[in-house]
Design an enzyme around this catalytic site. Structure first.
Site, PDB file in Angstrom:
ATOM      1  N   HIS A 351       0.721  -1.304  -0.177  1.00  0.00           N
ATOM      2  CA  HIS A 351      -0.012  -0.005   0.153  1.00  0.00           C
ATOM      3  C   HIS A 351       0.462   1.246   0.031  1.00  0.00           C
ATOM      4  O   HIS A 351       0.185   2.600  -0.306  1.00  0.00           O
ATOM      5  CB  HIS A 351      -1.061   0.376   1.181  1.00  0.00           C
ATOM      6  CG  HIS A 351      -1.717  -0.730   1.569  1.00  0.00           C
ATOM      7  ND1 HIS A 351      -3.200  -0.566   0.657  1.00  0.00           N
ATOM      8  CD2 HIS A 351      -1.862  -2.160   1.823  1.00  0.00           C
ATOM      9  CE1 HIS A 351      -4.281  -1.738   1.067  1.00  0.00           C
ATOM     10  NE2 HIS A 351      -2.755  -2.805   1.584  1.00  0.00           N
ATOM     11  N   LYS A 537      -8.103  13.895   4.806  1.00  0.00           N
ATOM     12  CA  LYS A 537      -7.003  12.292   4.461  1.00  0.00           C
ATOM     13  C   LYS A 537      -6.461  13.093   5.309  1.00  0.00           C
ATOM     14  O   LYS A 537      -5.850  13.887   6.389  1.00  0.00           O
ATOM     15  CB  LYS A 537      -6.482  12.576   2.933  1.00  0.00           C
ATOM     16  CG  LYS A 537      -5.738  13.697   2.458  1.00  0.00           C
ATOM     17  CD  LYS A 537      -5.388  13.642   1.481  1.00  0.00           C
ATOM     18  CE  LYS A 537      -6.292  13.427  -0.168  1.00  0.00           C
ATOM     19  NZ  LYS A 537      -6.489  12.884  -0.629  1.00  0.00           N
ATOM     20  N   ARG A 538      -5.684  11.411   5.832  1.00  0.00           N
ATOM     21  CA  ARG A 538      -3.961  12.085   6.762  1.00  0.00           C
ATOM     22  C   ARG A 538      -3.210  13.286   6.048  1.00  0.00           C
ATOM     23  O   ARG A 538      -3.211  13.371   5.506  1.00  0.00           O
ATOM     24  CB  ARG A 538      -3.276  10.651   7.002  1.00  0.00           C
ATOM     25  CG  ARG A 538      -4.490   9.820   7.880  1.00  0.00           C
ATOM     26  CD  ARG A 538      -4.273   9.625   9.408  1.00  0.00           C
ATOM     27  NE  ARG A 538      -3.380  10.549  10.280  1.00  0.00           N
ATOM     28  CZ  ARG A 538      -2.664   9.297  10.772  1.00  0.00           C
ATOM     29  NH1 ARG A 538      -4.282   8.402  11.130  1.00  0.00           N
ATOM     30  NH2 ARG A 538      -1.265   9.370  11.393  1.00  0.00           N
ATOM     31  N   LYS A 543       0.980  14.748   0.577  1.00  0.00           N
ATOM     32  CA  LYS A 543      -0.265  14.247   0.305  1.00  0.00           C
ATOM     33  C   LYS A 543      -0.570  16.205   0.063  1.00  0.00           C
ATOM     34  O   LYS A 543      -1.788  16.292  -0.594  1.00  0.00           O
ATOM     35  CB  LYS A 543      -1.190  14.559   1.324  1.00  0.00           C
ATOM     36  CG  LYS A 543      -1.308  12.952   1.031  1.00  0.00           C
ATOM     37  CD  LYS A 543      -2.073  12.560   2.600  1.00  0.00           C
ATOM     38  CE  LYS A 543      -2.485  10.789   2.834  1.00  0.00           C
ATOM     39  NZ  LYS A 543      -3.373  10.179   2.497  1.00  0.00           N
ATOM     40  N   THR A 645      -8.477   6.853  -2.104  1.00  0.00           N
ATOM     41  CA  THR A 645      -9.906   5.861  -1.866  1.00  0.00           C
ATOM     42  C   THR A 645     -10.645   7.140  -1.694  1.00  0.00           C
ATOM     43  O   THR A 645     -11.975   6.805  -1.697  1.00  0.00           O
ATOM     44  CB  THR A 645      -9.716   4.788  -1.034  1.00  0.00           C
ATOM     45  OG1 THR A 645      -8.998   5.417   0.161  1.00  0.00           O
ATOM     46  CG2 THR A 645      -8.804   3.677  -1.418  1.00  0.00           C
ATOM     47  N   LYS A 649     -14.611   7.979  -3.462  1.00  0.00           N
ATOM     48  CA  LYS A 649     -16.178   8.111  -2.785  1.00  0.00           C
ATOM     49  C   LYS A 649     -16.268   9.958  -3.293  1.00  0.00           C
ATOM     50  O   LYS A 649     -17.927  10.123  -3.012  1.00  0.00           O
ATOM     51  CB  LYS A 649     -15.778   8.266  -1.236  1.00  0.00           C
ATOM     52  CG  LYS A 649     -15.581   6.896  -0.708  1.00  0.00           C
ATOM     53  CD  LYS A 649     -14.739   7.225   0.136  1.00  0.00           C
ATOM     54  CE  LYS A 649     -13.902   6.008   1.004  1.00  0.00           C
ATOM     55  NZ  LYS A 649     -13.157   5.696   2.248  1.00  0.00           N
TER      56      LYS A 649
END
Ligand code: 26V
Length: 817
Positions: A351, A537-538, A543, A645, A649
């Protein structure tokens, strides 16, 4: 037996009777918590019936079973999800309405099961829903943490971690099974010898023995009898094993083992405890598999034909040496036969390619904590070395070896000991093969494959967005609930102005729900007519939440400076938890919160923009945040986000992706077309090129871009905080440590992409059409598709067999083949 869910009247009676039995009160006098507990236990008890039939069918038909080993399952709430999957939601709602009680209020009493950090844990939860809904025998194996991932509060503009006491009301879904406990052994010494036949014998004297006790939760599929099991292991004392005079030490060690989810995969502290947790649930899970196999079959020879084990990242990779140990030491298998069984059974999902997140354990730690396991790992390595030499790849052994630099490399162990290695999006799997695991992929090309992630559209669309679901049903029927690819039928209507208007009204409804939450929880009013731009998100540097807030800062600074510069009114939402030890991430949260305070309280600018940081991002918050979005921020540096992910959504709920060509974004644009998303920024190959030439120069960007320079200066000129050193880590990271994730390099392209999105939004029909296309094309990203691929291409699972009578008994219709 009477089905208490057959109609509202019957259910009402069952509920009121049970409240009286359990709590000695009339329903009207019962506390909401008591009502919730009774409702939950009635649902759970009903699931016992389908659970029983599922187990029976699997045993009778010798159905192959999957065990999904994962340190994390981010289940969220289950009450409504279970009622919907069981097909009894309306009955229960009506019964409660009759009793003057809103089902929604009871649901709210359920705590999120937050047994995970982020995407990896939520993926595991989505997979369980799809497995059961597709009638596949797939069980989860994890730890029953007493505390979930920490609760995040913002105090003095900073993240503060509080315990997440998710078991405060108990857990209505679980069934305690003390009769199935397992002893797990750690530490101590091992006396080993070979007998005259070369057979290994050992006497193990562990220094710490703990009992693993399972709690089982039923996982029910959508409108089918299939009910699988999520098994969560708790640690309990083993009375025999306490050393003299060490009672307290022992009790504390047992208690610590299952206390909490690790909030970070990268910090130093608590390493040993984390490794203990990993072996604990692996050892218990393997023991259960062996016992259950031997109840049905006389031998373990066919274990790999009847059982698949999927490793969710390397956290459970000790399954490989543990299964070897059990087969050889307890069941007398020789090495080669044991090895074949292990490899046939086990498959591994990777992952992340971030090297700091790849698990490595100090060799001495593994040797001391798990002496027999360490021995087996050494032997795996020794044989692997000869194997590689024999295939003429000795020159690349160092890249692949398990034991090097005084460490055990868990990803190498995972690849060597399994028959399948997959990445979680096409681009990620390519990077694994071409770069991170290239030596392995050259040695064993057939072992590598891709399984692009998916999310369960039943939770992320049907359950969390009932407004959109009923609109979809009006146009394309309800077939998409079982067959998400049918969302494509919506393509026929995307140009229909009536649908476009209706859809925009649904979106507005969802924005109002989110706005109400923000008002109630944070006391901030947001305008639902602004663009809702969301990044949740984290918090990780790669990111690039930092790039997002810097863009907001630049707009603010320009509006303050230039009375003619105005923007399309937008509300920027952020939600993110930072690992407690990740200082830079925490500083970025502080920056977002401080910018929000300044912007939201500026009478002029706040007419055009607001910034909302929603604390404690969790499954339940995601359920109201994502479907209210117009714009989905997926802006990681290309090549760094394995899949993502939330991007899926968002897409299912119509938000347009503003993103880089990274992770599953690549496949999202493949589905919707470049004209229905906004892609920007440097690509993987371009970044490679820049790195190869070592040509990235942050100061030349700074010097040539006054707008960006102004933003960077504002980090230490007291624009956002009275303390000029408040954002020192961020400044240093960008300007002194050369901006590892290329925020400055992509900044202008990102700002330009925002301008284009704003212009697009002003064309309401075009915007609505693009959103509808995103929904129509989102079927591919259902975890039903992903799970089918795993089941066919890796696990070899067949469906659980139920007779038409069994379907009927539970009120379901068997679908025609
Ligand atoms: C990454 C990093 C990177 C920097 C330092 C610390 C750290 C710790 C953990 C991780 C991620 C570990 C594995 C993981 O959670 N991967 C996520 O898996 C999701 C499901 O496949 C996927 O959608 C996300 O892209 C991926 O980050």
């Amino acid at each position: 037996m009477k089905n208490i869910f057959s109609d509202a009247q019957t259910f009402k009676e069952a509920l009121t009777t049970e409240v009286a039995h359990r709590f000695g009160r009339d329903f009207e006098d019962a506390y909401p918590e008591e009502r919730y507990l009774v409702l939950g236990s009635l649902i759970r008890d009903q699931l016992g019936n389908t659970w029983k039939e599922t187990k029976k069918s699997v045993a009778e038909h010798h159905t192959k079973q999957l065990y999904y080993f994962s340190m994390e399952f981010l289940m969220g709430r289950l009450m409504t999800n279970n009622l919907m999957n069981m097909g009894v939601y309306d009955v229960v709602k009506e019964a409660l309405d009759d009793l003057g009680m809103d089902l929604h209020n009871l649901e709210e009493l359920e705590a999120d099961a937050g047994l995970g950090n982020g995407g990896l844990g939520r993926l595991a939860a989505c997979f369980l829903d799809s497995l059961a809904s597709l009638n596949l025998a797939g069980n989860g194996n994890c730890i029953r943490y007493r505390y979930g991932l920490f609760k995040q509060e913002i105090i003095n503009d900073q993240q503060v971690e509080k315990p997440d006491c998710w078991l405060r009301l108990g857990n209505v879904w679980e069934v305690w099974k003390p009769q199935h406990d397992v002893r797990v052994k750690f530490g101590g010494t091992l006396d080993a010898y070979m007998d005259q036949f070369g057979k290994f014998h050992s006497n193990y004297h562990p220094s710490f023995v703990v009992r693993a006790v399972p709690y089982d939760e039923p996982i029910v599929g959508y409108h089918t009898p299939t009910t699988n099991t999520l098994r969560l292991w708790d640690a309990a004392v083993d009375e025999e094993s306490v050393q003299a005079g060490k009672l307290n030490e022992y009790l504390n060690a047992v208690s610590a083992l299952t206390a909490n989810v690790y909030p970070d995969d990268s910090t130093e502290e608590g390493k040993e405890l984390r490794l203990k947790q990993e072996y604990f649930f692996v050892c218990a899970g393997v023991d259960q598999i062996i016992r259950s196999h031997l109840r049905t079959y006389p031998t373990l020879d066919n274990l790999g034909e009847k059982t698949a084990i999927q490793l969710n990242d390397t956290h459970p990779v000790l399954v490989i040496p543990e299964l070897m140990r059990v087969l050889m030491d307890d069941y007398n298998y020789n090495w080669d036969d044991a090895w074949n069984i292990v490899r046939q059974t086990v498959a591994y999902t990777n992952h992340t390619i971030m090297s700091e997140a790849l698990e490595r354990w100090p060799q001495h730690l593994v040797r001391n904590l798990l002496p027999r396991i360490y021995m087996i790992i050494e032997e795996i390595e020794r044989r692997f070395y000869h194997y590689v030499q024999a295939r003429g790849m000795g020159n690349r052994f160092a890249e692949m070896s398990i034991l090097k630099d005084q460490q055990v490399h868990m990803a190498s162990l995972a690849v060597v000991g399994s028959h399948s290695v997959n990445g979680v999006a096409a681009i990620h799997s390519e990077i694994l093969v071409n770069d991170v695991m290239n030596a392995f992929a050259t040695l064993w090309p057939e072992r590598f494959n891709n399984k692009t992630n998916g999310v369960t559209h039943r939770r992320w669309l049907v359950y969390s967005n009932p407004q959109l679901t009923s609109l979809l049903k009006e146009y394309i029927g309800d077939g998409f609930i079982r067959h998400p690819e049918q969302l494509e039928k919506l393509m026929e209507y995307v140009d229909d102005p009536t649908l476009q208007e209706k859809f925009m009204n649904v979106k507005l409804e969802r924005k109002k729900i989110l706005a109400k939450y923000v008002h109630d929880e944070l006391g901030i009013d947001v305008d639902v007519n602004t663009v809702f731009d969301v990044q949740c998100k984290r918090l990780h540097a790669y990111k690039r939440q930092l790039m997002n807030i810097m863009h907001v800062m630049s707009l603010y600074l320009r509006m303050k400076q230039d009375p003619n510069f105005r923007v399309q009114p937008t509300t920027y939402f952020f939600a993110a938890k930072a690992a407690p030890g990740y200082a830079l991430a925490k500083e970025i949260i502080k920056l977002i919160v401080k910018v929000a305070n300044r912007v939201n309280n500026d009478p002029l600018v706040s007419r055009y923009m607001k910034v909302i940081f929603i604390p404690n991002y969790s499954v339940s918050i995601a359920e109201i945040l994502i479907n209210a979005a117009d714009v989905s921020e997926q802006i990681s540096m290309a090549g760094k986000e394995a899949s993502g992910t939330s991007n899926m959504k968002f897409m299912m709920n119509g938000a347009l992706t503003l993103g880089t060509l990274d992770g599953a974004n690549v496949e999202i644009v493949e589905q919707v077309g470049y004209e229905n998303a906004k892609i920007f920024g440097l690509r993987v190959e371009e970044l490679e090129e820049i790195k190869r030439h070592n040509s990235y120069d942050v100061w030349s960007i700074y010097n040539s871009n006054p707008n960006l320079a102004r933003v960077i200066d504002s980090l230490h000129d007291c624009t956002w905080s009275s303390n000029p050193n408040e954002f020192q880590l961020i400044f240093n990271d960008l300007m002194l440590h050369r901006d590892e994730f290329f925020v400055l390099a992509d900044f202008d392209a990102y700002a330009q992409a925002h301008r284009e999105v704003s212009a697009w939004y002003q064309n309401r029909p075009a915007w609505a059409r693009a959103m509808l296309i995103n929904i129509a094309k989102s079927g591919y990203f259902s975890s039903d598709r992903t799970i089918r691929q795993y089941a066919n291409e890796i696990w070899g699972l067949d469906e659980i067999q139920f007779t038409p009578e069994q379907y009927e008994k539970f009120g379901f219709e068997k679908e025609a083949e």
